[in-house]
Design an enzyme around this catalytic site. Structure first.
Site, short mmCIF file in Angstrom:
data_model
loop_
_atom_site.label_atom_id
_atom_site.label_comp_id
_atom_site.label_asym_id
_atom_site.label_seq_id
_atom_site.Cartn_x
_atom_site.Cartn_y
_atom_site.Cartn_z
N GLU A 143 -0.85 4.64 -1.74
CA GLU A 143 -1.18 6.41 -1.99
C GLU A 143 -0.08 7.55 -1.97
OE1 GLU A 143 -1.52 7.97 1.12
OE2 GLU A 143 -0.06 7.38 1.54
N HIS A 159 -3.71 4.05 2.44
CA HIS A 159 -3.31 4.17 3.64
C HIS A 159 -2.95 3.08 4.64
CE1 HIS A 159 -3.61 8.51 4.07
NE2 HIS A 159 -2.27 8.72 5.22
#
Length: 345
Positions: A10, A316
């Site tokens: 990410e 994440h």
């Protein structure tokens, strides 16, 4: 030196924070490139720069690249983590001040200080309730109570509310050092016990938190949940509003919130937070999406293994797992179908 590509996965600030925490704990030097390459404004923002400086302060690190906008960083710890009294102010990282999130600084230095010998007191100044970061309420109501089950002893006190864009908030952190972390097992959440909530405003009329609280209770009651939402008009340096909800299950906690802004009706703020909670409640999972990636680091540092089931396997989470494995402390296995996370130390 451990080399880390900040554009992986990410490509956000979590790579930086986890790397700094583990560098301080292990004493490993790190070199990070492409910091926050996945963001619209890449490089170190005020809260990230403050996290770098905070991590450096607690282990006497030598740092290169600690400047606003920097996309490369070298971090060389000079000692083991030192317990003590510290103050870090995000507003000092940028001319004209900043409402950068103090909770991101908190999560960078928390576990290093938990494992250090001796107790610490840390004052953090800046934004306490900021979009795209955990609120102080989430830290108090969900994150720290869950970590307490793993052996972490920390108190967090909110001394002043700080909203975007003015900031001006203050948080006090009392850390009991020398902790030994144990793994955590959260596979079944059990029945919902209650939903606690806080509808709060600063420098705004008292009818606004009342409207937020009433709307939230009505929405949650319609869904057959048991809510109790408190309305609070607090003091702050600038206007701000928010609703913070905690779902308390037999075996786990989950948290959801929404922030007000100019032109956004109070009832809409309530709807936004309630929708997030109800969506999570339908999943049956014990661990919310954000806690899922935040539990990885303490689980990797524990003396026993962990396993938990998340509502959603976020990028994440998988990115954070990749960073942790770079340091060789733990093996992280993520089953994206069953949404199970297993950490072997």
């Amino acid at each position: 030196m451990i080399h880390i590509d900040g554009s992986y996965g990410e490509g956000g600030g979590q790579i930086l924070r986890t790397s700094l925490s583990l560098a301080a704990i292990t004493g490993n030097s790190i070199g990070i490139e492409n910091i926050r390459a996945g963001r619209s404004k890449p490089g170190l923002a005020a809260q990230h720069l403050t996290s770098v400086r905070a991590a450096a302060a607690i282990c006497n690190a030598r740092v290169q690249g600690d400047a606003l906008g920097s996309m490369t960083l070298e971090f060389v710890p000079g000692s083991s983590v030192q317990a003590g009294s510290y103050t870090f102010d995000v507003s000092e990282a940028r001319q004209g001040g900043s409402a950068g999130a103090v909770t991101l600084v908190l999560q960078t230095i928390l576990l290093p200080l938990v494992l250090a010998t001796g107790d610490s007191q840390v004052t953090l100044k800046g934004g306490t309730h900021v979009s795209y970061s955990p609120s102080v309420n989430y830290i108090q109501q969900v994150y720290l109570p869950t970590l307490q089950r793993m052996g972490v002893q920390v108190e967090v006190k909110l001394n002043a509310w700080g909203w975007y864009p003015q900031g001006g908030g203050e948080v006090e952190l009392l850390v009991s050092g020398g902790s030994k972390l144990e793994g955590i097992h959260l596979v079944e959440r059990g029945d919902l016990q209650q939903v606690r909530g806080l509808a709060v405003v600063t420098e705004l009329p008292s009818h606004i938190p009342q409207r937020i609280a009433s709307r939230a209770e009505n929405v949650l009651r319609e869904a057959q949940l048991k809510p109790g939402v408190q309305a609070l008009r607090a003091k702050g340096v600038a206007p701000g509003a928010g609703l913070f909800l905690t779902a308390e299950y037999e075996n786990s906690l989950a948290g959801f919130g929404a922030l007000g802004r100019l032109g956004l009706p109070a009832e809409k703020v309530a709807n936004m937070a309630c929708e997030k909670l109800l969506e999570f409640h339908q999943t049956g999972a014990p661990v919310d999406e954000h806690l899922g990636d935040q539990l990885l680091l303490p689980a990797a540092l524990a003396s026993t293994g962990s396993e938990y089931r998340v509502a959603e396997v976020s990028q994440h989470l998988t990115t954070n797992a990749w960073v942790i494995e770079k340091f060789g402390l733990a093996r992280v296995m993520v089953d994206e179908v069953e949404k199970m996370v297993v950490v072997e130390c």
